[in-house]
Write a protein that holds these residues in place. Structure first.
Motif, PDB file in Angstrom:
ATOM      1  N   GLN A 101       0.798  -1.273  -0.018  1.00 11.35           N
ATOM      2  CA  GLN A 101       0.018   0.095  -0.149  1.00 11.35           C
ATOM      3  C   GLN A 101       0.839   1.402  -0.026  1.00 11.35           C
ATOM      4  O   GLN A 101       0.264   2.202  -0.453  1.00 11.35           O
ATOM      5  CB  GLN A 101      -0.750  -0.144   1.430  1.00 11.35           C
ATOM      6  CG  GLN A 101      -2.049  -1.057   1.179  1.00 11.35           C
ATOM      7  CD  GLN A 101      -2.797  -1.069   2.439  1.00 11.35           C
ATOM      8  OE1 GLN A 101      -2.261  -0.896   3.595  1.00 11.35           O
ATOM      9  NE2 GLN A 101      -4.021  -1.468   2.474  1.00 11.35           N
ATOM     10  N   ALA A 159      -2.647   2.457  -3.455  1.00 14.90           N
ATOM     11  CA  ALA A 159      -4.014   3.224  -2.970  1.00 14.90           C
ATOM     12  C   ALA A 159      -5.018   2.154  -3.666  1.00 14.90           C
ATOM     13  O   ALA A 159      -6.043   1.983  -3.388  1.00 14.90           O
ATOM     14  CB  ALA A 159      -4.438   4.437  -3.722  1.00 14.90           C
ATOM     15  N   ASN A 160      -4.490   1.085  -4.493  1.00 11.56           N
ATOM     16  CA  ASN A 160      -5.626   0.325  -5.199  1.00 11.56           C
ATOM     17  C   ASN A 160      -5.500  -0.835  -4.434  1.00 11.56           C
ATOM     18  O   ASN A 160      -6.030  -2.066  -4.715  1.00 11.56           O
ATOM     19  CB  ASN A 160      -5.055  -0.103  -6.611  1.00 11.56           C
ATOM     20  CG  ASN A 160      -5.125   1.158  -7.456  1.00 11.56           C
ATOM     21  OD1 ASN A 160      -6.366   1.925  -7.299  1.00 11.56           O
ATOM     22  ND2 ASN A 160      -4.373   1.348  -8.305  1.00 11.56           N
ATOM     23  N   ILE A 161      -4.697  -1.103  -3.391  1.00  9.55           N
ATOM     24  CA  ILE A 161      -4.664  -2.475  -2.649  1.00  9.55           C
ATOM     25  C   ILE A 161      -5.363  -2.365  -1.480  1.00  9.55           C
ATOM     26  O   ILE A 161      -5.399  -1.580  -0.503  1.00  9.55           O
ATOM     27  CB  ILE A 161      -3.182  -2.557  -2.278  1.00  9.55           C
ATOM     28  CG1 ILE A 161      -2.347  -2.700  -3.634  1.00  9.55           C
ATOM     29  CG2 ILE A 161      -2.960  -3.900  -1.413  1.00  9.55           C
ATOM     30  CD1 ILE A 161      -1.034  -3.025  -3.170  1.00  9.55           C
ATOM     31  N   ASN A 162      -6.514  -3.204  -1.304  1.00  9.06           N
ATOM     32  CA  ASN A 162      -7.519  -3.354  -0.499  1.00  9.06           C
ATOM     33  C   ASN A 162      -8.094  -2.123  -0.073  1.00  9.06           C
ATOM     34  O   ASN A 162      -8.397  -1.465   0.812  1.00  9.06           O
ATOM     35  CB  ASN A 162      -6.988  -3.767   0.963  1.00  9.06           C
ATOM     36  CG  ASN A 162      -8.149  -4.288   1.895  1.00  9.06           C
ATOM     37  OD1 ASN A 162      -9.282  -4.933   1.381  1.00  9.06           O
ATOM     38  ND2 ASN A 162      -7.904  -4.129   3.026  1.00  9.06           N
ATOM     39  N   ALA A 163      -8.566  -1.297  -1.530  1.00  5.47           N
ATOM     40  CA  ALA A 163      -9.126   0.011  -1.354  1.00  5.47           C
ATOM     41  C   ALA A 163     -10.663  -0.169  -1.016  1.00  5.47           C
ATOM     42  O   ALA A 163     -11.115  -1.209  -1.146  1.00  5.47           O
ATOM     43  CB  ALA A 163      -8.885   0.725  -2.579  1.00  5.47           C
ATOM     44  N   MET A 187     -14.419  -0.473  -1.204  1.00  4.28           N
ATOM     45  CA  MET A 187     -15.267  -0.716  -2.312  1.00  4.28           C
ATOM     46  C   MET A 187     -16.719  -1.114  -1.812  1.00  4.28           C
ATOM     47  O   MET A 187     -17.230  -2.098  -1.371  1.00  4.28           O
ATOM     48  CB  MET A 187     -15.095  -2.451  -2.694  1.00  4.28           C
ATOM     49  CG  MET A 187     -13.273  -2.437  -3.189  1.00  4.28           C
ATOM     50  SD  MET A 187     -12.772  -4.111  -3.508  1.00  4.28           S
ATOM     51  CE  MET A 187     -13.834  -4.486  -5.043  1.00  4.28           C
ATOM     52  N   GLY A 221      -6.769   0.039   2.452  1.00  7.27           N
ATOM     53  CA  GLY A 221      -6.160   1.121   1.844  1.00  7.27           C
ATOM     54  C   GLY A 221      -6.895   2.443   1.716  1.00  7.27           C
ATOM     55  O   GLY A 221      -6.162   3.235   1.023  1.00  7.27           O
ATOM     56  N   ASP A 222      -8.084   2.407   2.457  1.00  7.83           N
ATOM     57  CA  ASP A 222      -8.704   3.850   2.502  1.00  7.83           C
ATOM     58  C   ASP A 222      -8.601   4.424   3.641  1.00  7.83           C
ATOM     59  O   ASP A 222      -9.141   4.209   4.849  1.00  7.83           O
ATOM     60  CB  ASP A 222     -10.305   3.270   2.428  1.00  7.83           C
ATOM     61  CG  ASP A 222     -11.100   4.546   2.192  1.00  7.83           C
ATOM     62  OD1 ASP A 222     -10.872   5.823   2.375  1.00  7.83           O
ATOM     63  OD2 ASP A 222     -12.409   4.347   1.859  1.00  7.83           O
ATOM     64  N   ASP A 224       1.527   2.801  -6.300  1.00  5.86           N
ATOM     65  CA  ASP A 224      -0.019   2.195  -7.017  1.00  5.86           C
ATOM     66  C   ASP A 224      -0.624   1.608  -5.892  1.00  5.86           C
ATOM     67  O   ASP A 224      -1.534   0.949  -5.914  1.00  5.86           O
ATOM     68  CB  ASP A 224       0.242   1.534  -8.303  1.00  5.86           C
ATOM     69  CG  ASP A 224       0.808   0.122  -7.873  1.00  5.86           C
ATOM     70  OD1 ASP A 224       1.595  -0.009  -6.782  1.00  5.86           O
ATOM     71  OD2 ASP A 224       0.788  -0.716  -8.882  1.00  5.86           O
TER      72      ASP A 224
END
Length: 134
Positions: A22, A28-32, A34, A105-106, A26
Motif C-alpha cells: 500500500q 492506493a489500489n490495494i484493499n481500497a 469497495m 487502503g482507504d 500504486d
C-alpha cells in the motif's frame, strides 16, 4: 520453529506485506474501499471495518519431548535444533484457519474506524462512571 512462532510470524508478514504494498506508488489500489461489494471465497466484507480474509494453515507438526523437559509442538522441517540428548516424537498434520482483517487502503475509512472506536471507549468510560455512582 515452534508452531506458535510460525503462526505469529506468518500472520505478521501477511499484514506487513499488505502495508508495504500500500505504501508503493500504486498502493492506493490495494484493499481500497469497495462500497457495497460482495465477496466470495476467502474474502469477507465486514462493513465499516473493511475486508477480512481467512488465512488457512495446513502444517505438519511434531510433538517432541527431550529428556526431562516438557513437550514442545514444532512445525515439521522448519529450523534445526542441535541440542544434545534423547529426542522422541511423531509427525502429525493439522489444519486450521485464522480470520484476519486486512489493512485498509482507504485512509478515510481508517479514520472513521478509529473515531468510532474512540467514541465507544468514551461511552464505556462514561457508563462505567455512572454505574459506579449508583
Amino acid at each position: 520453529m515452534e508452531l506458535k512462532d510460525f503462526i505469529a510470524e506468518t500472520l505478521s508478514q501477511i499484514i506487513e506485506g499488505v502495508r508495504e504494498a500500500q505504501a508503493r506508488e500504486d498502493g492506493a489500489n490495494i484493499n481500497a474501499a469497495m462500497g457495497g461489494a460482495e465477496f466470495g471465497g476467502q474474502l469477507v466484507n465486514v462493513g465499516t471495518y473493511g475486508v477480512a480474509t481467512r488465512v488457512d494453515f495446513d502444517v505438519s507438526v511434531t510433538a517432541e519431548t527431550k529428556g526431562g523437559a516438557g513437550a514442545k509442538l514444532a512445525v515439521f522441517g522448519v529450523g534445526v535444533d542441535g541440542g544434545a540428548g534423547h529426542t522422541a516424537g511423531s509427525a502429525n498434520r493439522i489444519s486450521f484457519s485464522v480470520p484476519v482483517r486486512l489493512p485498509d487502503g482507504d485512509a478515510e475509512r481508517q479514520q472513521r474506524i478509529s473515531d468510532e472506536k474512540s467514541a465507544k471507549l468514551k461511552s464505556l468510560r462514561e457508563n462505567s462512571r455512572w454505574v459506579q455512582r449508583l
